[in-house]
Design a protein around this motif. Structure first.
Motif, PDB file in Angstrom:
ATOM      1  N   GLY A  20       4.252   2.401   6.184  1.00 31.84           N
ATOM      2  CA  GLY A  20       5.246   1.348   6.416  1.00 31.84           C
ATOM      3  C   GLY A  20       6.656   1.894   6.249  1.00 31.84           C
ATOM      4  N   ARG A  21       6.833   2.703   5.205  1.00 32.60           N
ATOM      5  CA  ARG A  21       8.145   3.307   4.967  1.00 32.60           C
ATOM      6  C   ARG A  21       8.527   4.241   6.108  1.00 32.60           C
ATOM      7  N   VAL A  55      -0.951   2.426   3.336  1.00 27.93           N
ATOM      8  CA  VAL A  55      -0.266   1.427   4.154  1.00 27.93           C
ATOM      9  C   VAL A  55       1.213   1.361   3.800  1.00 27.93           C
ATOM     10  N   GLU A  56       1.502   1.391   2.501  1.00 22.03           N
ATOM     11  CA  GLU A  56       2.900   1.322   2.096  1.00 22.03           C
ATOM     12  C   GLU A  56       3.652   2.568   2.564  1.00 22.03           C
ATOM     13  N   GLY A  57       3.035   3.712   2.376  1.00 26.39           N
ATOM     14  CA  GLY A  57       3.663   4.970   2.779  1.00 26.39           C
ATOM     15  C   GLY A  57       3.994   4.981   4.259  1.00 26.39           C
ATOM     16  N   GLU A 116       9.732   2.369   8.932  1.00 24.25           N
ATOM     17  CA  GLU A 116      11.061   1.839   8.630  1.00 24.25           C
ATOM     18  C   GLU A 116      12.139   2.881   8.940  1.00 24.25           C
ATOM     19  N   ASP A 142      -8.062   1.350   5.880  1.00 30.14           N
ATOM     20  CA  ASP A 142      -6.699   1.891   5.832  1.00 30.14           C
ATOM     21  C   ASP A 142      -6.294   2.444   7.187  1.00 30.14           C
ATOM     22  N   ARG A 172       6.529   6.876  -0.667  1.00 30.83           N
ATOM     23  CA  ARG A 172       7.041   5.563  -1.064  1.00 30.83           C
ATOM     24  C   ARG A 172       8.313   5.658  -1.899  1.00 30.83           C
ATOM     25  N   ALA A 208      -2.979   0.922  -0.910  1.00 27.86           N
ATOM     26  CA  ALA A 208      -1.548   0.718  -1.158  1.00 27.86           C
ATOM     27  C   ALA A 208      -0.771   1.965  -0.751  1.00 27.86           C
ATOM     28  N   TRP A 209      -1.294   3.111  -1.136  1.00 29.50           N
ATOM     29  CA  TRP A 209      -0.589   4.352  -0.851  1.00 29.50           C
ATOM     30  C   TRP A 209      -0.461   4.573   0.651  1.00 29.50           C
TER      31      TRP A 209
END
Lengths: 330, 324
Positions: free
Chosen positions: A113-114, A109-111, A117, A163, A72, A106-107
């Motif tokens: 997601g990045r 899904v966000e990770g 990207e 997750d 992240r 959070a770790w």
């Protein structure tokens, strides 16, 4: 997960000779995990490999470029900016059931997601996600062998796997969000070997509980066969979702016997409480909510992987079960 | 997992502690089922079992071995069928078939070789009718065949029963499972009436309920013939006078039948020894495409249903008495 791990932003260890004109590399997230190391073993001899992991990798091979980074972090973006990348293999999914559900969610899904990207922004031609057959969920209405297009219903009863279901779904959106990228999702059955997963925790219990009167058929896959599937997925032209079943099926009771654990049949209404109790005392890493997998079938139809991917398990069922036993007993 | 050789799993690994240097040799096709930890006692029981099997039906062992040869199964198949377990169950079923229900079978050689769907009327509160059809295909058909019947999804949630069904080769009734079995050229038994049929009360005996249409689509998709089957005698085994629907819904069961015989205590729970008559009709080859319109499918369903009805009526007319 500690702050210390994130502080070393961009502490790169580059091998001699690669600095001048870097060839396109394969990025492995979660390279320090068991599967990451196994995949790396074959891969780093064939081309440049970049590892990203929040953990340290003390005994890394010298030609690995390792970044100790949280996915992240902004510094991660720089890695993708600096490196010409030909493929990303996402293995960096945190499973640790002891970490709070929110942090982990959070770790993860966000990770991821990045990662998506960066893959989209830099037009990276290949993305491989290692998902799991458990995302389908163990349910009484499951067909004996689930096809790839079966709905992912695991999250309705089991929050631990939410997750992974979400990651799988995110990767699926990539089929149309970035059609020029070859996205591959692999869904292996329970992985046998020195991988710290639910199966490992399950067989590490002092006695192995199973549900009285239930004995579902199960599939296991050797870690080497998962790695061979990952390598096949990296070939150009391969895209789509592939189930990875394994060399054969066995009922749970037989697996327990062959692994050589003392089995304990428990009435299913009590099993959940027993496991929750052990969990609270810190005696096990096997969450009680996973007993659905001991009750109903959750096996996959891997004909697609065998025909389109050209994959076939090289380890026999015996070797696969032995891998569980070796991992558990030592 | 679908390659037949993948299912060949030797049942008893030679040692549980020391890993063998090479793969253990595959168990002989007819390795007797030895529960772990039992020695001479188990062997004695097995010998007794063999003698008993021969006394009930001298053909049993031979027929069963021929089935296993065809299936190529050594211990477990992918659906959970277990060679040793199913042998015991089919053995008990053979006794019921020959001695208890004294089954009479008609037209069994009409069942074609290869993939096929047996479509039968469903009756009798517990699915003994399915068991008897399967036993008929084992003992009285040449070559003997294993019947896979499609069981209710609800059964998969029950302890013991779910395992029992799986070990005997029964499969949860889902189109995916059916498709897979038909691809393996197996014989599938379908009760299109479902639980509506099996739980009907005695006043509606031998009146066919509405048929579901899933089996027609499966037959069309897999180009499998449909063999209509009529079972007479099962309706009277548990004369049910009422169905406690409210309680059944509460516990999630499809039905809870009430029989006046239950007043007799434990003996009342045994099925009455009615005589079973099982009639097989001419196979029906349906013409059409997989994505046929509903109307055409309904026509096909009616055609099969009337074939079963016709067969049922004829068998009933010929019957001389419930127990004779």
């Amino acid at each position: 997960m500690s702050g210390a791990a994130e502080s070393g932003a961009g502490c790169a260890r580059t091998a001699r000779g690669h600095r001048a004109a870097p060839e396109p590399s394969v990025v492995l997230t979660g390279v320090c995990g068991r599967l990451g190391r196994l995949l790396l073993r074959g891969l780093h001899r064939e081309g440049r490999v970049v590892g990203i992991d929040r953990r340290d990798f003390p005994d890394a091979p010298p030609d690995l470029v390792h970044y100790r980074l949280d996915l992240r972090r902004k510094a991660c973006r720089d890695v993708f900016r600096r490196e010409p990348v030909r493929a990303v293999v996402h293995l960096g999914v945190m499973h640790d059931p002891r970490v709070s559900a929110e942090t982990r969610h959070a770790w993860n899904v966000e990770g991821f997601g990045r990662v998506l990207e960066y893959v989209a922004a830099h037009r990276i031609p290949k993305l491989v996600l290692l998902s799991s057959a458990a995302v389908y969920g163990a349910r009484p209405g499951n067909p004996q062998f689930l096809p790839e297009d079966a709905p992912l219903l695991a999250a309705s009863r089991l929050s631990e796997i939410r997750d992974l279901v979400e990651l799988d779904m995110l990767a699926q959106t990539f089929f149309w969000r970035a059609p020029e990228c070859e996205t591959v999702i692999l869904r292996p059955s329970f992985i046998a070997g020195r991988v710290h997963n639910e199966i490992y925790s399950y067989f590490r219990l002092p006695v192995t509980p199973r549900l009285l009167g239930f004995d579902p058929m199960m599939q296991f896959i050797h870690e080497d066969d998962v790695v061979s599937a990952l390598r096949l997925a990296l070939r150009p032209g391969v895209r789509g979702i592939f189930n990875l079943g394994g060399p054969g099926v066995l009922p749970l009771s037989q697996v327990i016997e062959r692994v050589g654990r003392p089995g304990l049949p428990v009435v299913h209404l009590l099993a959940r409480r027993l496991l929750d109790g052990l969990w609270r005392l810190g005696l096990t890493d096997f969450p009680g909510r996973e007993i659905d997998y001991l009750r109903y079938v959750c096996m996959v139809d891997d004909r697609r992987a065998r025909t389109e991917l050209g994959w076939a398990p090289r380890r026999s069922l015996d070797e696969t079960i032995r891998a569980i036993r070796d991992a558990v007993t030592t | 997992m679908l390659a037949p050789e993948a299912a060949l799993v030797p049942l008893d690994s030679p040692s549980r502690r020391e890993p063998p240097a090479s793969l253990p040799p595959p168990a002989p096709t007819l390795a007797p089922f030895v529960p772990p930890g039992a020695g001479p006692l188990a062997r004695g029981l097995q010998a007794a079992g063999r003698r008993l099997r021969r006394a009930i039906d001298p053909e049993f062992d031979r027929q069963y071995e021929r089935i296993l040869e065809c299936l190529g199964v050594q211990a477990f198949d992918p659906f959970g069928f277990h060679v040793g377990y199913a042998r015991h169950v089919l053995h008990a079923a053979a006794w019921m078939y020959r001695r208890y229900f004294r089954c009479r079978v008609e037209g069994i050689d009409r069942v074609p070789a290869g993939r096929a769907l047996l479509v039968a009327n469903h009756s009798g509160q517990i699915p003994i009718d399915g068991m008897m059809i399967a036993t008929a295909m084992l003992l009285d058909h040449d070559p003997p065949r294993l019947v896979r019947s499609m069981v209710e999804k609800w059964a998969a949630t029950l302890p013991v029963i779910s395992t029992f069904f799986a070990r005997c080769g029964q499969v949860v009734g889902l189109p995916e499972n059916c498709r897979l079995l038909l691809e393996r050229e197996e014989l599938i038994l379908v009760f299109p009436e479902g639980t509506r049929g099996i739980s009907k009360t005695i006043d509606r005996a031998y009146q066919l309920e509405e048929f579901g249409s899933g089996f027609v689509r499966l037959a069309l998709e897999n180009r499998a013939p449909i063999v209509p089957v009529a079972v007479v005698g099962a309706e009277e085994q548990y004369p049910s006078v009422a169905n406690l629907k409210a309680i059944a819904d509460l516990v999630g069961a499809p039905a809870i039948p009430v029989s006046p015989l239950f007043l007799l205590g434990p003996i009342g729970f045994l099925p009455l020894p009615t005589r079973y008559h099982i009639a097989f009709g001419e196979p029906i080859w349906l013409e059409g495409e997989v994505d046929e319109e509903d109307e055409r499918v309904t026509e096909h369903v009616h055609r099969v249903r009337s074939a079963v009805q016709h067969l049922l009526r004829r068998t009933l007319e010929r019957r001389e008495g419930i127990f004779r």
